[in-house]
Design an enzyme around this catalytic site. Sequence first.
Site, PDB file in Angstrom:
ATOM      1  N   HIS A 173      -0.208  -0.492  -9.412  1.00 41.72           N
ATOM      2  CA  HIS A 173      -1.024  -1.257  -8.443  1.00 41.72           C
ATOM      3  C   HIS A 173      -1.688  -2.476  -9.112  1.00 41.72           C
ATOM      4  O   HIS A 173      -2.912  -2.601  -9.121  1.00 41.72           O
ATOM      5  CB  HIS A 173      -2.088  -0.359  -7.788  1.00 41.72           C
ATOM      6  CG  HIS A 173      -2.528  -0.882  -6.441  1.00 41.72           C
ATOM      7  ND1 HIS A 173      -2.876  -0.059  -5.391  1.00 41.72           N
ATOM      8  CD2 HIS A 173      -2.681  -2.154  -5.978  1.00 41.72           C
ATOM      9  CE1 HIS A 173      -3.228  -0.805  -4.351  1.00 41.72           C
ATOM     10  NE2 HIS A 173      -3.117  -2.080  -4.694  1.00 41.72           N
ATOM     11  N   ARG A 230       0.847  -1.197   0.000  1.00 40.70           N
ATOM     12  CA  ARG A 230       0.000   0.000   0.000  1.00 40.70           C
ATOM     13  C   ARG A 230       0.879   1.243   0.000  1.00 40.70           C
ATOM     14  O   ARG A 230       1.939   1.270   0.646  1.00 40.70           O
ATOM     15  CB  ARG A 230      -0.872   0.069   1.260  1.00 40.70           C
ATOM     16  CG  ARG A 230      -2.168  -0.700   1.189  1.00 40.70           C
ATOM     17  CD  ARG A 230      -3.164  -0.098   0.196  1.00 40.70           C
ATOM     18  NE  ARG A 230      -4.401  -0.838   0.166  1.00 40.70           N
ATOM     19  CZ  ARG A 230      -4.642  -1.937  -0.547  1.00 40.70           C
ATOM     20  NH1 ARG A 230      -3.702  -2.451  -1.315  1.00 40.70           N
ATOM     21  NH2 ARG A 230      -5.831  -2.536  -0.511  1.00 40.70           N
ATOM     22  N   GLU A 262      -1.855   7.604  -4.806  1.00 40.40           N
ATOM     23  CA  GLU A 262      -2.056   7.095  -6.164  1.00 40.40           C
ATOM     24  C   GLU A 262      -3.505   7.322  -6.615  1.00 40.40           C
ATOM     25  O   GLU A 262      -4.397   7.372  -5.768  1.00 40.40           O
ATOM     26  CB  GLU A 262      -1.705   5.593  -6.226  1.00 40.40           C
ATOM     27  CG  GLU A 262      -2.577   4.718  -5.337  1.00 40.40           C
ATOM     28  CD  GLU A 262      -2.122   3.262  -5.310  1.00 40.40           C
ATOM     29  OE1 GLU A 262      -0.932   3.004  -5.103  1.00 40.40           O
ATOM     30  OE2 GLU A 262      -2.987   2.398  -5.488  1.00 40.40           O
TER      31      GLU A 262
HETATM   32  C1  GLV Z   1      -5.027  -4.925  -3.567  1.00 38.43           C
HETATM   33  O1  GLV Z   1      -4.224  -4.071  -3.362  1.00 38.43           O
HETATM   34  C2  GLV Z   1      -5.762  -5.582  -2.532  1.00 38.43           C
HETATM   35  O2  GLV Z   1      -5.693  -5.152  -1.364  1.00 38.43           O
HETATM   36  O3  GLV Z   1      -6.446  -6.562  -2.836  1.00 38.43           O
END
Ligand code: GLV
Length: 326
Positions: free
Chosen positions: A285, A238, A267
């Site tokens: 991501h 994250r 982001e």
């Molecule tokens: C993606 O970042 C998730 O938390 O599934």
Amino acid sequence: MKPKLLVTREVFDETLDYLAQHCEVESNQQDIPLDPGTLAQRLRDKDGVACCLTDRIDDQLLASCPQLKVVANIAVGYNNIDLAACTARGVMATNTPEVLTDTTADLAFALMLATARRLTEAEAYIRAGQWQGWHLKQMLGVDVHHATLGIIGMGRIGRVIARRAQGFEMRVIYHDPVRLAADIEQRLKATYASKDELLAQADFVILQMPYMPQTHHLIGAAELKKMKPSAILINSTRGGIVDDAALIRALKDGTIRAAGLDTFEGEPQLNPGFLELKNVVLAPHIGSSTEATRRAMAMTAAKNAVAALTGGTPPNVLNPEAKSNK
Ligand code: GLV
């Protein structure tokens, strides 16, 4: 009458087909991100929502949709949801653990390999027409095999990364607020270390913990300084866990060698400093983004939502106590 459910972003046809068997579904197949006002307005008459990490589910929103019984996040991380507010208002919140563990571990490994071997820099060099031929000192990288891997956050994904590291004959050290049982450490061939020991010894540091107030800027200027100048940092968990401005400074002045990043503070806006650096591999991501895994995540969230809306307890409920508060 079927319960009403909003799906906030585009999902797969089979997810919608399944949901439609149990709910009256309103979906956003155009995939236009819903701003907070639109989200509140579209949720006003809904009993449930299947949402993504781009949707902020806070107390203000919950206050405006009193019928809501379930928030089914299509993600394992749920820092976009105010869990305490959900519990207080009797709204069950769910996530999608397990189905994305291996895929996300693969991406962390991919970032580690790509960063160590300068793959994106190498590709940009070829695309720019700069390759004149082979030479001995060309694009010298560092070895992943037999290196020391430091994993901070030894939950499901961290453990799977440790298993993959065995194939590369890496030495694995880890740090986590909760130390693993001795038999698990043994099976993973992972040695517990304090955070400072890990930062000082690791050739690669992979972050794999959830974002929460306690993990905000867990890696900042002071921590980067504790790492080896040859070390590489991987963050595919994250944004906000790393102080991006401090990381950019550390990458520029050689405090650490390189970084592989799939997540960023604020982001999709990116600190523009990253774009000027060659010693960083950037991804948008996509940690869980394989077709099979994203399909499984969407279906898991759908099943969680339907369970809650048909009187059951969702398999992945995060706040079972919420049920008694409605
Ligand atoms: C993606 O970042 C998730 O938390 O599934």
